[in-house]
Write a protein that holds these residues in place. Structure first.
Motif, PDB file in Angstrom:
ATOM      1  N   SER A 193       0.831  -1.206   0.000  1.00 57.47           N
ATOM      2  CA  SER A 193       0.000   0.000   0.000  1.00 57.47           C
ATOM      3  C   SER A 193       0.866   1.256   0.000  1.00 57.47           C
ATOM      4  CB  SER A 193      -0.922  -0.007   1.221  1.00 57.47           C
ATOM      5  OG  SER A 193      -1.672   1.182   1.309  1.00 57.47           O
ATOM      6  N   LEU A 194       1.940   1.237   0.774  1.00 56.05           N
ATOM      7  CA  LEU A 194       2.852   2.384   0.805  1.00 56.05           C
ATOM      8  C   LEU A 194       3.437   2.661  -0.578  1.00 56.05           C
ATOM      9  CD1 LEU A 194       4.885   1.824   4.120  1.00 56.05           C
ATOM     10  CD2 LEU A 194       3.237   3.645   3.658  1.00 56.05           C
ATOM     11  N   ILE A 195       3.844   1.602  -1.260  1.00 51.11           N
ATOM     12  CA  ILE A 195       4.453   1.766  -2.582  1.00 51.11           C
ATOM     13  C   ILE A 195       3.432   2.286  -3.586  1.00 51.11           C
ATOM     14  CG2 ILE A 195       5.527   0.539  -4.507  1.00 51.11           C
ATOM     15  CD1 ILE A 195       6.604  -1.449  -2.334  1.00 51.11           C
ATOM     16  N   SER A 196       2.288   1.625  -3.649  1.00 51.18           N
ATOM     17  CA  SER A 196       1.276   1.975  -4.638  1.00 51.18           C
ATOM     18  C   SER A 196       0.746   3.391  -4.439  1.00 51.18           C
ATOM     19  CB  SER A 196       0.124   0.964  -4.567  1.00 51.18           C
ATOM     20  OG  SER A 196      -0.907   1.307  -5.456  1.00 51.18           O
ATOM     21  N   HIS A 197       0.332   3.699  -3.225  1.00 47.37           N
ATOM     22  CA  HIS A 197      -0.263   5.013  -2.970  1.00 47.37           C
ATOM     23  C   HIS A 197       0.794   6.104  -2.846  1.00 47.37           C
ATOM     24  CE1 HIS A 197      -4.184   3.225  -2.665  1.00 47.37           C
ATOM     25  NE2 HIS A 197      -3.766   2.390  -1.737  1.00 47.37           N
ATOM     26  N   GLY A 198       2.014   5.723  -2.465  1.00 43.47           N
ATOM     27  CA  GLY A 198       3.091   6.705  -2.431  1.00 43.47           C
ATOM     28  C   GLY A 198       3.407   7.243  -3.811  1.00 43.47           C
ATOM     29  N   PHE A 199       3.512   6.354  -4.799  1.00 42.15           N
ATOM     30  CA  PHE A 199       3.708   6.787  -6.182  1.00 42.15           C
ATOM     31  C   PHE A 199       2.434   7.421  -6.751  1.00 42.15           C
ATOM     32  CE2 PHE A 199       7.325   3.816  -6.102  1.00 42.15           C
ATOM     33  CZ  PHE A 199       8.274   4.545  -6.801  1.00 42.15           C
ATOM     34  N   GLY A 200       1.281   6.977  -6.259  1.00 40.52           N
ATOM     35  CA  GLY A 200       0.018   7.428  -6.832  1.00 40.52           C
ATOM     36  C   GLY A 200      -0.309   8.881  -6.553  1.00 40.52           C
ATOM     37  N   THR A 201       0.086   9.397  -5.396  1.00 39.48           N
ATOM     38  CA  THR A 201      -0.294  10.762  -5.030  1.00 39.48           C
ATOM     39  C   THR A 201       0.241  11.811  -6.004  1.00 39.48           C
ATOM     40  OG1 THR A 201      -0.476  10.155  -2.692  1.00 39.48           O
ATOM     41  CG2 THR A 201      -0.200  12.497  -3.203  1.00 39.48           C
ATOM     42  N   PRO A 202       1.551  11.882  -6.273  1.00 39.26           N
ATOM     43  CA  PRO A 202       2.018  12.885  -7.246  1.00 39.26           C
ATOM     44  C   PRO A 202       1.515  12.612  -8.662  1.00 39.26           C
ATOM     45  CG  PRO A 202       3.816  11.414  -6.617  1.00 39.26           C
ATOM     46  CD  PRO A 202       2.681  11.124  -5.694  1.00 39.26           C
ATOM     47  N   SER A 203       1.340  11.338  -9.008  1.00 35.61           N
ATOM     48  CA  SER A 203       0.848  11.006 -10.346  1.00 35.61           C
ATOM     49  C   SER A 203      -0.564  11.533 -10.556  1.00 35.61           C
ATOM     50  CB  SER A 203       0.872   9.487 -10.558  1.00 35.61           C
ATOM     51  OG  SER A 203       2.177   8.976 -10.449  1.00 35.61           O
ATOM     52  N   LEU A 204      -1.419  11.345  -9.570  1.00 37.03           N
ATOM     53  CA  LEU A 204      -2.802  11.801  -9.695  1.00 37.03           C
ATOM     54  C   LEU A 204      -2.885  13.323  -9.741  1.00 37.03           C
ATOM     55  CD1 LEU A 204      -4.601   9.302  -7.295  1.00 37.03           C
ATOM     56  CD2 LEU A 204      -4.859   9.446  -9.771  1.00 37.03           C
ATOM     57  N   LEU A 205      -2.020  14.000  -9.000  1.00 35.04           N
ATOM     58  CA  LEU A 205      -1.985  15.465  -9.067  1.00 35.04           C
ATOM     59  C   LEU A 205      -1.658  15.925 -10.484  1.00 35.04           C
ATOM     60  CD1 LEU A 205      -0.154  16.413  -5.745  1.00 35.04           C
ATOM     61  CD2 LEU A 205      -2.495  17.005  -6.365  1.00 35.04           C
ATOM     62  N   PHE A 209     -11.475   6.339 -12.282  1.00 35.07           N
ATOM     63  CA  PHE A 209     -12.667   6.971 -11.725  1.00 35.07           C
ATOM     64  C   PHE A 209     -12.646   8.485 -11.903  1.00 35.07           C
ATOM     65  CE2 PHE A 209     -12.451   3.027  -9.050  1.00 35.07           C
ATOM     66  CZ  PHE A 209     -13.535   2.416  -9.657  1.00 35.07           C
ATOM     67  N   ILE A 210     -11.462   9.100 -11.894  1.00 39.44           N
ATOM     68  CA  ILE A 210     -11.375  10.530 -12.193  1.00 39.44           C
ATOM     69  C   ILE A 210     -11.961  10.807 -13.574  1.00 39.44           C
ATOM     70  CG2 ILE A 210      -9.768  12.391 -12.802  1.00 39.44           C
ATOM     71  CD1 ILE A 210      -7.947  11.444 -10.585  1.00 39.44           C
ATOM     72  N   ALA A 211     -11.516  10.029 -14.552  1.00 35.04           N
ATOM     73  CA  ALA A 211     -11.946  10.241 -15.934  1.00 35.04           C
ATOM     74  C   ALA A 211     -13.448  10.045 -16.092  1.00 35.04           C
ATOM     75  CB  ALA A 211     -11.185   9.298 -16.860  1.00 35.04           C
ATOM     76  N   ASN A 212     -14.002   9.018 -15.468  1.00 39.27           N
ATOM     77  CA  ASN A 212     -15.417   8.719 -15.671  1.00 39.27           C
ATOM     78  C   ASN A 212     -16.343   9.620 -14.862  1.00 39.27           C
ATOM     79  OD1 ASN A 212     -15.996   6.608 -17.627  1.00 39.27           O
ATOM     80  ND2 ASN A 212     -14.698   5.314 -16.383  1.00 39.27           N
ATOM     81  N   THR A 213     -15.992   9.927 -13.622  1.00 39.27           N
ATOM     82  CA  THR A 213     -16.849  10.826 -12.846  1.00 39.27           C
ATOM     83  C   THR A 213     -16.836  12.234 -13.432  1.00 39.27           C
ATOM     84  OG1 THR A 213     -14.996  11.125 -11.303  1.00 39.27           O
ATOM     85  CG2 THR A 213     -16.719   9.579 -10.665  1.00 39.27           C
ATOM     86  N   ALA A 214     -15.675  12.672 -13.918  1.00 43.71           N
ATOM     87  CA  ALA A 214     -15.610  13.980 -14.570  1.00 43.71           C
ATOM     88  C   ALA A 214     -16.435  13.980 -15.857  1.00 43.71           C
ATOM     89  CB  ALA A 214     -14.161  14.349 -14.874  1.00 43.71           C
ATOM     90  N   ALA A 215     -16.415  12.870 -16.595  1.00 43.99           N
ATOM     91  CA  ALA A 215     -17.203  12.776 -17.824  1.00 43.99           C
ATOM     92  C   ALA A 215     -18.697  12.842 -17.525  1.00 43.99           C
ATOM     93  CB  ALA A 215     -16.869  11.473 -18.557  1.00 43.99           C
ATOM     94  N   ILE A 216     -19.127  12.205 -16.441  1.00 43.04           N
ATOM     95  CA  ILE A 216     -20.535  12.275 -16.040  1.00 43.04           C
ATOM     96  C   ILE A 216     -20.901  13.704 -15.666  1.00 43.04           C
ATOM     97  CG2 ILE A 216     -22.198  11.560 -14.277  1.00 43.04           C
ATOM     98  CD1 ILE A 216     -20.746   8.857 -14.217  1.00 43.04           C
ATOM     99  N   ALA A 217     -20.023  14.369 -14.916  1.00 49.84           N
ATOM    100  CA  ALA A 217     -20.275  15.762 -14.541  1.00 49.84           C
ATOM    101  C   ALA A 217     -20.300  16.669 -15.771  1.00 49.84           C
ATOM    102  CB  ALA A 217     -19.207  16.238 -13.557  1.00 49.84           C
ATOM    103  N   VAL A 237      -7.163  12.256  -5.403  1.00 48.68           N
ATOM    104  CA  VAL A 237      -5.842  12.390  -4.779  1.00 48.68           C
ATOM    105  C   VAL A 237      -5.981  12.277  -3.264  1.00 48.68           C
ATOM    106  CG1 VAL A 237      -3.986  14.015  -4.266  1.00 48.68           C
ATOM    107  CG2 VAL A 237      -4.743  13.712  -6.617  1.00 48.68           C
ATOM    108  N   ALA A 238      -6.996  12.950  -2.733  1.00 46.94           N
ATOM    109  CA  ALA A 238      -7.244  12.868  -1.290  1.00 46.94           C
ATOM    110  C   ALA A 238      -7.588  11.437  -0.881  1.00 46.94           C
ATOM    111  CB  ALA A 238      -8.370  13.822  -0.902  1.00 46.94           C
ATOM    112  N   GLU A 239      -8.369  10.740  -1.721  1.00 52.80           N
ATOM    113  CA  GLU A 239      -8.694   9.344  -1.432  1.00 52.80           C
ATOM    114  C   GLU A 239      -7.438   8.483  -1.437  1.00 52.80           C
ATOM    115  OE1 GLU A 239     -11.737   7.866  -3.988  1.00 52.80           O
ATOM    116  OE2 GLU A 239     -13.136   9.494  -3.535  1.00 52.80           O
ATOM    117  N   ASN A 240      -6.545   8.757  -2.382  1.00 52.83           N
ATOM    118  CA  ASN A 240      -5.291   8.010  -2.449  1.00 52.83           C
ATOM    119  C   ASN A 240      -4.459   8.219  -1.183  1.00 52.83           C
ATOM    120  OD1 ASN A 240      -3.283   6.503  -4.345  1.00 52.83           O
ATOM    121  ND2 ASN A 240      -2.102   8.223  -3.562  1.00 52.83           N
ATOM    122  N   ILE A 241      -4.405   9.469  -0.712  1.00 50.44           N
ATOM    123  CA  ILE A 241      -3.668   9.760   0.521  1.00 50.44           C
ATOM    124  C   ILE A 241      -4.341   9.083   1.719  1.00 50.44           C
ATOM    125  CG2 ILE A 241      -2.962  11.606   2.094  1.00 50.44           C
ATOM    126  CD1 ILE A 241      -2.707  13.428  -0.365  1.00 50.44           C
TER     127      ILE A 241
END
Length: 468
Positions: free
Chosen positions: A106-118, A177-185, A417-421
């Motif tokens: 979890s540390l590895i996945s979400h650690g890399f994920g935070t800056p990537s999602l930003l 989920f970012i891509a799809n929820t934004a598309a719905i909005a 991003v907040a969810e990832n953190i």
């Protein structure tokens, strides 16, 4: 006197314009259906991979303990007799080691994920939603391809750092989920239409996951852990091709060459300090809703990470099939029954009231689960948690109403991003808490999670009072 070009008709062909609008609406409807079908399949595959990986980690932890003589020979030979006095010490050691490894990954996945999602979120309103889907799906395919290779060659567990790093760099599932929820909005209004769209999306997430859980348990039992990884690899590649060929963009992309570092930071974090980024300058209300959502997600996701280990432990000692069936019933109760109740209640109460009921439902779910000692009590907890997932689409809809249409992408990027953190921090806290308490009070983690929901409950009540 105005002049009229001879090449321009004097009368506008209104029939042609109306037909063009109808054609566009049909196209949008088709695109919505395609995205919903894709999400159903995506969640089915993702849930198969998630359950398979959790059970695989536990299996490898058991093998590691045997190889390193961490328990006595008599206890190791009795590990199949879960719940017996003879196997209790071995079971505790396996649980602790599996929880630790889950935390490391979890540390590895979400650690890399935070800056990537930003980064992805910053450019989502410029490059569009479709490229994000392709990046996410190709990352998932690469991740499971690497896992299958490691499994097939039975490489040391340290090699799993690579696929989890790839998962983080490509945004984990959050980018999808970012891509799809934004598309719905993008294609819904600020009224309850957006809420309904996000709720339907959430329901399909739950249905896809619930269907997979039944088949996943039996597939893992009869084929082992390699076959599910290969299925995930093939399915994610198929979905990536599906997006490239059939899914259309929902926004008009614009150039990002004028996006400076300062402007980028303002787009990402402007919601928290710039009053002009929130409609009506209601930053205080926005921050209360934001804080409530983050705490809700933190608590909910923290419990999710330890539930499977809790079910594997005595007195339950569930098999992969039993875990799958429980997950299926849980998702059907929460997503199908819970969302149906929510839709009925929407006719007579406000969204914020539904979110409040969702917090109360989450408290009941975790308290009953923490006290559970039998299968009946585990299933009874689902009744208390029938409205536990309605908070997510409701809170996303509430937050999106505070933001202009051209900032929906960055809003949902901020949320994920907040969810990832939250996943990073929550996984660190509760995997370690469970590891330290599972041998004397395994339900303690669920009691702590339930108590956390009191905080967003108070925030939602305050938000309701301040907006009356």
């Amino acid at each position: 006197m105005d002049t009229v070009s001879e090449n321009k008709p004097l009368l506008v062909n209104t029939d042609r314009e109306e037909e063009k609008i109808k054609s566009t609406n049909r196209t949008l409807t088709t695109q919505v259906i395609l995205r919903m079908c894709m999400t159903f399949l995506y969640m089915a595959v993702a849930e198969l991979g998630s359950l398979n990986q959790t059970l695989y980690v536990y299996q490898r932890a058991s093998e590691y303990n045997r190889a390193n003589n961490l328990t006595s020979v008599s206890q190791l030979n009795a590990t199949s007799a879960c719940g017996s006095n003879q196997s209790q010490t071995s079971e505790n050691v396996n649980q602790k080691l599996a929880a630790k490894w889950t935390w490391y990954f979890s540390l590895i996945s979400h650690g890399f994920g935070t800056p990537s999602l930003l980064l992805y979120g910053l450019y989502s309103d410029f490059i569009g939603r479709k490229p994000l889907l392709i990046i996410s799906l190709m990352g998932d395919a690469l991740r499971y391809g690497m896992m299958a290779f490691i499994n097939y060659n039975h490489l040391p567990f340290v090699f799993f750092i690579a696929p989890y790093a790839v998962s983080g760099i490509t945004g984990n599932s959050y980018l999808y989920f970012i891509a799809n929820t934004a598309a719905i909005a993008d294609k819904t209004g600020y009224n309850q239409t957006r809420t309904v769209g996000l709720v339907v999306f959430e329901v399909l997430i739950g249905l896809g996951a619930s269907v997979a859980k039944i088949g996943a348990g039996y597939l893992i039992h009869y084929s082992g852990y390699l076959m599910p990884m290969l299925i995930c690899l093939g399915a994610f590649l198929f979905l990536a091709i599906f997006v490239c060929v059939l899914v259309e963009e929902t926004i008009t992309t614009v150039s990002s060459k004028n996006l400076t570092f300062y402007k980028g930071v303002k787009r990402i974090f402007g919601f928290f300090y710039d009053k002009t980024t929130v409609i009506g300058n209601k930053n205080g209300h926005f921050m209360m809703a934001w804080s409530a959502f983050i705490i809700i997600y933190f608590a909910r996701n923290s419990a999710y990470g330890i539930t499977t280990l809790y079910e594997l432990k005595s007195p339950f000692c569930w098999t992969s099939e039993e875990i799958g069936w429980y997950g299926f019933v849980k998702d059907m109760v929460e997503f199908l029954l819970g969302m149906s109740i929510m839709k009925i209640l929407q006719n007579c109460v406000q969204d914020i009231h539904l979110a409040t009921l969702g917090c109360l439902s989450n408290i009941g779910l975790n308290i009953v689960t923490g006290f559970a000692t039998t299968k009946f009590m585990m299933y009874a907890a689902l009744g208390a948690g029938v409205l536990s997932v309605v908070t997510f689409p409701i809170m996303r809809a509430i937050l999106s109403r505070y933001v202009d249409v051209d900032r929906q992408g960055i809003l949902f990027a901020n949320l994920f991003v907040a969810e990832n953190i939250c996943s990073l921090v929550g996984g660190s806290i509760f995997n370690n808490l469970y590891s330290e308490t599972e041998d004397w009070m395994p339900g303690l983690s669920f009691f702590v999670v339930g108590s956390i929901f009191i905080v967003p409950l108070g925030l939602l009540i305050s938000l309701f009072v301040s907006t009356r």
